[in-house]
Design an enzyme around this catalytic site. Structure first.
Site, short mmCIF file in Angstrom:
data_model
loop_
_atom_site.label_atom_id
_atom_site.label_comp_id
_atom_site.label_asym_id
_atom_site.label_seq_id
_atom_site.Cartn_x
_atom_site.Cartn_y
_atom_site.Cartn_z
N ARG A 42 0.85 -1.16 -0.02
CA ARG A 42 -0.06 0.14 -0.11
C ARG A 42 1.02 1.32 -0.05
NH1 ARG A 42 -3.37 3.08 4.34
NH2 ARG A 42 -5.47 3.47 3.12
N ILE A 68 -7.29 7.37 -0.67
CA ILE A 68 -7.22 5.81 -0.90
C ILE A 68 -7.80 5.61 0.47
CG2 ILE A 68 -5.13 5.88 0.49
CD1 ILE A 68 -3.98 3.59 -0.56
N SER A 69 -8.70 4.55 0.27
CA SER A 69 -9.91 4.23 1.39
C SER A 69 -8.99 3.19 2.46
CB SER A 69 -11.13 3.12 0.77
OG SER A 69 -11.51 3.94 -0.35
N ALA A 70 -9.38 3.14 3.60
CA ALA A 70 -8.96 2.60 4.63
C ALA A 70 -8.89 1.08 4.49
CB ALA A 70 -9.73 2.79 5.71
N PRO A 71 -7.74 0.30 4.61
CA PRO A 71 -7.38 -0.92 4.09
C PRO A 71 -8.67 -1.93 4.70
CG PRO A 71 -5.53 -0.27 5.18
CD PRO A 71 -6.43 0.85 5.30
#
Ligand code: SAM
Length: 222
Positions: A42, A68-71
């Site tokens: 990431r 970028i979205s949270a994992p």
């Protein structure tokens, strides 16, 4: 402890393993999804100044007012698609390319649409550098889908729209799943929709969420 360059690839690998442990503890059980999170770096998809935060379970800015979205969110959405390997998946909102890189390990073909040229360009370059070869990038309004490559066994919408775009429902295969955030901006719900017939669908609410706007003809107006 992650600290930018100093940690090196080995350091990042260890932090990725910790991220996978956290995802498992949060209820992600799909072994292929967990393996994808262990494999995809990431930090290579966020600005270098943010490397120290790359494996925290949080959204991060990627420029152009986008994130970028949270994992944990990416993992929930990826697992909810229920992919087994042979599928063709459509992603709306390439952003950093992280979700696309995860999907590249879960499906045979990934088609990703982004409306902001700078993001589409940098995601394409980043995934080329990671030698991801089964993701196709397109610039445009993803709320119209991409009928020329339909039907899709999976569609993931990674920006929040007022309602599920009708063209995307029509481009699902029979049995196909669409996962994405929909509803008013202050009360988005993560939905999973399954096509059960020519014009029939079932819908499940997976939880509350908070995504950037899905902007387009079948989303929010620009
Ligand atoms: N999947 C991305 C990732 O892994 O980084 C998430 C990016 S962000 C949460 C959502 C993205 O959707 C933004 O890059 C935004 O520009 C894009 N977007 C918004 N509306 C769109 C549309 N109609 N078509 C394509 N992309 C869109």
């Amino acid at each position: 402890m992650l600290s930018g360059h100093a940690s090196g690839r080995t350091g990042f690998m260890l932090v990725r393993r910790k991220l996978v442990e956290r995802l498992r503890a949060q209820g992600i059980r799909d072994a292929r999804v967990l393996a994808a999170f262990e494999a995809v770096p990431r930090h290579d998809l966020v600005p270098e100044v943010l490397w120290g935060q790359a494996y925290k379970d949080t959204a991060l800015p990627i420029g152009e007012g986008q994130t970028i979205s949270a994992p944990g969110v990416v993992a929930t959405m990826s697992a909810a698609l229920g992919l087994t390997g042979p599928e063709c998946v459509l992603e709306i909102g390439t952003g950093s390319g992280y979700q696309a890189a995860i999907l590249s390990r879960l499906a045979t073909r990934v088609i990703s649409i982004e409306r902001i040229p700078e993001l589409a360009r940098s995601a394409r370059a980043a995934l080329a550098a990671l030698e991801v070869r089964n993701v196709e990038f397109h610039l445009g309004d993803g709320t119209c889908g991409r009928p020329e490559d339909a039907p899709y066994e999976g569609i993931v919408v990674t920006a929040g729209g007022p309602e599920v775009p009708r063209p995307l429902l029509e481009q699902l295969s029979l049995g196909g799943r669409l996962v994405g955030p929909f509803g008013p901006r202050d009360a988005q719900q993560l939905l999973r929709i399954r096509r059960t017939g020519a014009s029939s669908y079932t819908q499940e609410v997976l939880g509350r969420c908070d995504f950037v706007d899905l902007v387009g003809r079948n989303g929010w107006l620009p």
